[in-house]
Design a protein around this motif. Structure first.
Motif, PDB file in Angstrom:
ATOM      1  N   MET A 164      -8.581   4.649  -7.948  1.00  0.00           N
ATOM      2  CA  MET A 164      -7.855   3.786  -7.020  1.00  0.00           C
ATOM      3  C   MET A 164      -7.094   2.699  -7.767  1.00  0.00           C
ATOM      4  N   ALA A 165      -7.696   2.116  -8.803  1.00  0.00           N
ATOM      5  CA  ALA A 165      -7.035   1.048  -9.556  1.00  0.00           C
ATOM      6  C   ALA A 165      -5.750   1.555 -10.199  1.00  0.00           C
ATOM      7  N   GLN A 166      -5.769   2.799 -10.664  1.00  0.00           N
ATOM      8  CA  GLN A 166      -4.577   3.359 -11.288  1.00  0.00           C
ATOM      9  C   GLN A 166      -3.449   3.488 -10.270  1.00  0.00           C
ATOM     10  N   SER A 167      -3.758   3.907  -9.049  1.00  0.00           N
ATOM     11  CA  SER A 167      -2.710   4.047  -8.043  1.00  0.00           C
ATOM     12  C   SER A 167      -2.142   2.680  -7.651  1.00  0.00           C
ATOM     13  N   ILE A 168      -2.962   1.654  -7.630  1.00  0.00           N
ATOM     14  CA  ILE A 168      -2.473   0.295  -7.348  1.00  0.00           C
ATOM     15  C   ILE A 168      -1.553  -0.160  -8.467  1.00  0.00           C
ATOM     16  N   THR A 169      -1.927   0.109  -9.701  1.00  0.00           N
ATOM     17  CA  THR A 169      -1.083  -0.230 -10.845  1.00  0.00           C
ATOM     18  C   THR A 169       0.232   0.526 -10.762  1.00  0.00           C
ATOM     19  N   GLU A 170       0.170   1.796 -10.406  1.00  0.00           N
ATOM     20  CA  GLU A 170       1.374   2.608 -10.269  1.00  0.00           C
ATOM     21  C   GLU A 170       2.284   2.055  -9.176  1.00  0.00           C
ATOM     22  N   LEU A 171       1.706   1.687  -8.035  1.00  0.00           N
ATOM     23  CA  LEU A 171       2.497   1.109  -6.942  1.00  0.00           C
ATOM     24  C   LEU A 171       3.126  -0.218  -7.354  1.00  0.00           C
ATOM     25  N   ASN A 172       2.367  -1.043  -8.058  1.00  0.00           N
ATOM     26  CA  ASN A 172       2.903  -2.332  -8.525  1.00  0.00           C
ATOM     27  C   ASN A 172       4.060  -2.138  -9.492  1.00  0.00           C
ATOM     28  N   THR A 173       3.906  -1.212 -10.420  1.00  0.00           N
ATOM     29  CA  THR A 173       4.974  -0.923 -11.388  1.00  0.00           C
ATOM     30  C   THR A 173       6.210  -0.409 -10.675  1.00  0.00           C
ATOM     31  N   LEU A 174       6.018   0.508  -9.760  1.00  0.00           N
ATOM     32  CA  LEU A 174       7.131   1.069  -9.002  1.00  0.00           C
ATOM     33  C   LEU A 174       7.813  -0.008  -8.154  1.00  0.00           C
ATOM     34  N   SER A 175       7.029  -0.876  -7.531  1.00  0.00           N
ATOM     35  CA  SER A 175       7.632  -1.931  -6.707  1.00  0.00           C
ATOM     36  C   SER A 175       8.435  -2.914  -7.561  1.00  0.00           C
ATOM     37  N   GLN A 176       8.002  -3.150  -8.793  1.00  0.00           N
ATOM     38  CA  GLN A 176       8.766  -4.022  -9.696  1.00  0.00           C
ATOM     39  C   GLN A 176      10.123  -3.402 -10.035  1.00  0.00           C
ATOM     40  N   VAL A 177      10.152  -2.093 -10.238  1.00  0.00           N
ATOM     41  CA  VAL A 177      11.420  -1.399 -10.516  1.00  0.00           C
ATOM     42  C   VAL A 177      12.338  -1.513  -9.295  1.00  0.00           C
ATOM     43  N   ILE A 178      11.788  -1.274  -8.114  1.00  0.00           N
ATOM     44  CA  ILE A 178      12.576  -1.367  -6.880  1.00  0.00           C
ATOM     45  C   ILE A 178      13.145  -2.775  -6.719  1.00  0.00           C
ATOM     46  N   THR A 234       3.967  -0.587  10.981  1.00  0.00           N
ATOM     47  CA  THR A 234       3.914   0.643  11.781  1.00  0.00           C
ATOM     48  C   THR A 234       4.314   1.843  10.945  1.00  0.00           C
ATOM     49  N   TYR A 235       5.382   1.719  10.158  1.00  0.00           N
ATOM     50  CA  TYR A 235       5.819   2.816   9.296  1.00  0.00           C
ATOM     51  C   TYR A 235       4.742   3.171   8.273  1.00  0.00           C
ATOM     52  N   LEU A 236       4.093   2.161   7.718  1.00  0.00           N
ATOM     53  CA  LEU A 236       3.023   2.418   6.751  1.00  0.00           C
ATOM     54  C   LEU A 236       1.898   3.202   7.416  1.00  0.00           C
ATOM     55  N   LYS A 237       1.520   2.761   8.589  1.00  0.00           N
ATOM     56  CA  LYS A 237       0.421   3.412   9.307  1.00  0.00           C
ATOM     57  C   LYS A 237       0.780   4.846   9.700  1.00  0.00           C
ATOM     58  N   LEU A 238       1.968   5.026  10.304  1.00  0.00           N
ATOM     59  CA  LEU A 238       2.360   6.361  10.761  1.00  0.00           C
ATOM     60  C   LEU A 238       2.519   7.344   9.608  1.00  0.00           C
ATOM     61  N   GLY A 239       3.016   6.855   8.468  1.00  0.00           N
ATOM     62  CA  GLY A 239       3.259   7.743   7.335  1.00  0.00           C
ATOM     63  C   GLY A 239       2.107   7.861   6.365  1.00  0.00           C
ATOM     64  N   GLY A 240       1.081   7.022   6.535  1.00  0.00           N
ATOM     65  CA  GLY A 240      -0.047   7.048   5.614  1.00  0.00           C
ATOM     66  C   GLY A 240       0.288   6.455   4.255  1.00  0.00           C
ATOM     67  N   TYR A 241       1.226   5.504   4.222  1.00  0.00           N
ATOM     68  CA  TYR A 241       1.619   4.856   2.968  1.00  0.00           C
ATOM     69  C   TYR A 241       0.847   3.547   2.803  1.00  0.00           C
ATOM     70  N   LYS A 242       0.725   3.087   1.572  1.00  0.00           N
ATOM     71  CA  LYS A 242      -0.054   1.880   1.281  1.00  0.00           C
ATOM     72  C   LYS A 242       0.808   0.625   1.128  1.00  0.00           C
ATOM     73  N   LEU A 243       2.048   0.781   0.639  1.00  0.00           N
ATOM     74  CA  LEU A 243       2.861  -0.379   0.283  1.00  0.00           C
ATOM     75  C   LEU A 243       4.249  -0.295   0.902  1.00  0.00           C
ATOM     76  N   GLY A 244       4.664  -1.418   1.467  1.00  0.00           N
ATOM     77  CA  GLY A 244       6.008  -1.523   2.017  1.00  0.00           C
ATOM     78  C   GLY A 244       6.688  -2.779   1.507  1.00  0.00           C
ATOM     79  N   LEU A 245       7.986  -2.684   1.288  1.00  0.00           N
ATOM     80  CA  LEU A 245       8.794  -3.833   0.903  1.00  0.00           C
ATOM     81  C   LEU A 245       9.815  -4.070   2.001  1.00  0.00           C
ATOM     82  N   LEU A 246       9.779  -5.264   2.568  1.00  0.00           N
ATOM     83  CA  LEU A 246      10.741  -5.682   3.577  1.00  0.00           C
ATOM     84  C   LEU A 246      11.711  -6.613   2.877  1.00  0.00           C
ATOM     85  N   LEU A 247      12.986  -6.215   2.794  1.00  0.00           N
ATOM     86  CA  LEU A 247      13.979  -6.955   2.029  1.00  0.00           C
ATOM     87  C   LEU A 247      15.112  -7.415   2.932  1.00  0.00           C
ATOM     88  N   ASN A 248      15.338  -8.722   2.983  1.00  0.00           N
ATOM     89  CA  ASN A 248      16.455  -9.285   3.730  1.00  0.00           C
ATOM     90  C   ASN A 248      17.540  -9.694   2.737  1.00  0.00           C
TER      91      ASN A 248
END
Length: 128
Positions: A1-15, A99-113
């Motif tokens: 699980m820790a590896q997937s959190i690290t992966e999500l954090n790295t990916l979110s930094q790129v985004i 809602t999108y996270l829940k419906l899609g089974g995703y863990k991380l969302g970025l809301l960007l204005n």
């Protein structure tokens, strides 16, 4: 699980880096669709798998509703990116991403204005 959190954090930094670059180049005041296309282009150019306007079904008991819900961007089939170009983010925008996270089974969302002077003021990171 820790590896997937690290992966999500790295990916979110790129985004977020690409989002900052797009915002720096274009500034505030454009339509959401312009930012979405430009960000999707930059992410793809950086080797990421990006789906635009990805449909997300609503499943309730035996009923599946395929219409109506679309993610702005889904990056690497892991992170939901919802873009706005509004005066300010509100609770409905947050609820939409959750809602999108829940419906899609995703863990991380970025809301960007993008309609802000500094993109730092327009980022909301949501974890489910």
């Amino acid at each position: 699980m820790a590896q997937s959190i690290t992966e999500l954090n790295t990916l979110s930094q790129v985004i977020l880096k690409q989002a900052f670059d797009v915002h720096s180049a274009l500034g505030p005041g454009l339509l959401e669709s312009a930012y979405k296309e430009c960000l999707a282009y930059r992410l793809t150019k950086n080797g990421l798998w990006v789906e635009k306007e990805k449909p997300i079904p609503l499943v309730f008991e035996e009923i599946r509703l395929d219409q109506g819900y679309r993610l702005d961007l889904l990056v690497e089939n892991k992170i939901v990116v919802e873009l706005k170009s509004v005066e300010s983010l509100n609770d409905l925008h947050t609820a939409q991403v959750l809602t999108y996270l829940k419906l899609g089974g995703y863990k991380l969302g970025l809301l960007l204005n993008f309609n802000v002077k500094s993109l730092k003021e327009g980022i909301k990171r949501l974890i489910l």
